[in-house]
Design a protein around this motif. Structure first.
Motif, PDB file in Angstrom:
ATOM      1  N   GLN A  23       0.852  -1.187   0.000  1.00 40.57           N
ATOM      2  CA  GLN A  23       0.000   0.000   0.000  1.00 40.57           C
ATOM      3  C   GLN A  23       0.887   1.236   0.000  1.00 40.57           C
ATOM      4  O   GLN A  23       1.282   1.722   1.051  1.00 40.57           O
ATOM      5  CB  GLN A  23      -0.907   0.009   1.226  1.00 40.57           C
ATOM      6  N   ALA A  24       1.221   1.688  -1.166  1.00 42.07           N
ATOM      7  CA  ALA A  24       2.067   2.875  -1.279  1.00 42.07           C
ATOM      8  C   ALA A  24       1.603   3.702  -2.466  1.00 42.07           C
ATOM      9  O   ALA A  24       2.263   3.759  -3.483  1.00 42.07           O
ATOM     10  CB  ALA A  24       3.519   2.460  -1.429  1.00 42.07           C
ATOM     11  N   PRO A  25       0.435   4.359  -2.376  1.00 40.14           N
ATOM     12  CA  PRO A  25      -0.100   5.079  -3.531  1.00 40.14           C
ATOM     13  C   PRO A  25       0.824   6.170  -4.048  1.00 40.14           C
ATOM     14  O   PRO A  25       0.825   6.473  -5.233  1.00 40.14           O
ATOM     15  CB  PRO A  25      -1.414   5.668  -3.031  1.00 40.14           C
ATOM     16  N   ASP A  26       1.651   6.752  -3.196  1.00 36.51           N
ATOM     17  CA  ASP A  26       2.568   7.799  -3.647  1.00 36.51           C
ATOM     18  C   ASP A  26       3.746   7.226  -4.424  1.00 36.51           C
ATOM     19  O   ASP A  26       4.444   7.955  -5.119  1.00 36.51           O
ATOM     20  CB  ASP A  26       3.103   8.596  -2.456  1.00 36.51           C
ATOM     21  N   GLU A  27       3.994   5.934  -4.292  1.00 39.97           N
ATOM     22  CA  GLU A  27       5.158   5.310  -4.913  1.00 39.97           C
ATOM     23  C   GLU A  27       4.756   4.267  -5.961  1.00 39.97           C
ATOM     24  O   GLU A  27       5.486   3.327  -6.209  1.00 39.97           O
ATOM     25  CB  GLU A  27       6.026   4.637  -3.836  1.00 39.97           C
ATOM     26  N   GLY A  52       8.737 -12.425  -6.622  1.00 35.47           N
ATOM     27  CA  GLY A  52       8.105 -11.238  -6.067  1.00 35.47           C
ATOM     28  C   GLY A  52       7.949 -11.321  -4.577  1.00 35.47           C
ATOM     29  O   GLY A  52       8.467 -12.222  -3.927  1.00 35.47           O
ATOM     30  N   GLY A  53       7.216 -10.353  -4.054  1.00 35.75           N
ATOM     31  CA  GLY A  53       6.969 -10.286  -2.621  1.00 35.75           C
ATOM     32  C   GLY A  53       6.499  -8.899  -2.260  1.00 35.75           C
ATOM     33  O   GLY A  53       6.125  -8.107  -3.116  1.00 35.75           O
ATOM     34  N   PRO A  54       6.568  -8.579  -0.975  1.00 34.57           N
ATOM     35  CA  PRO A  54       6.108  -7.269  -0.536  1.00 34.57           C
ATOM     36  C   PRO A  54       7.005  -6.152  -1.083  1.00 34.57           C
ATOM     37  O   PRO A  54       8.211  -6.338  -1.225  1.00 34.57           O
ATOM     38  CB  PRO A  54       6.179  -7.346   0.987  1.00 34.57           C
TER      39      PRO A  54
END
Length: 58
Positions: A23-27, A52-54
């Motif tokens: 959850q990183a809408p700015d990134e 992949g992963g977090p």
């Protein structure tokens, strides 16, 4: 590798994928670049793999 038959033809299928989650809408663009790096990691390792992963931006 998976072999698929369509009509009288046989095709070899290779699938590699990369993903990240978080959850990183700015990134969001950085997360897309990170997922792209994961894709190339899958291809470099052996192919037919998912990496992949977090996201590091969580």
């Amino acid at each position: 590798m998976k072999q698929v038959k369509i009509l009288d033809l046989k095709f070899d299928i290779h699938i590699s994928a990369g993903y990240v989650y978080g959850q990183a809408p700015d990134e969001v663009y950085e997360m897309i670049r990170e997922a792209d790096r994961m894709l190339y990691q899958s291809k470099d390792n052996v192919r037919n793999q998912i990496s992949g992963g977090p996201s590091r931006y969580n």
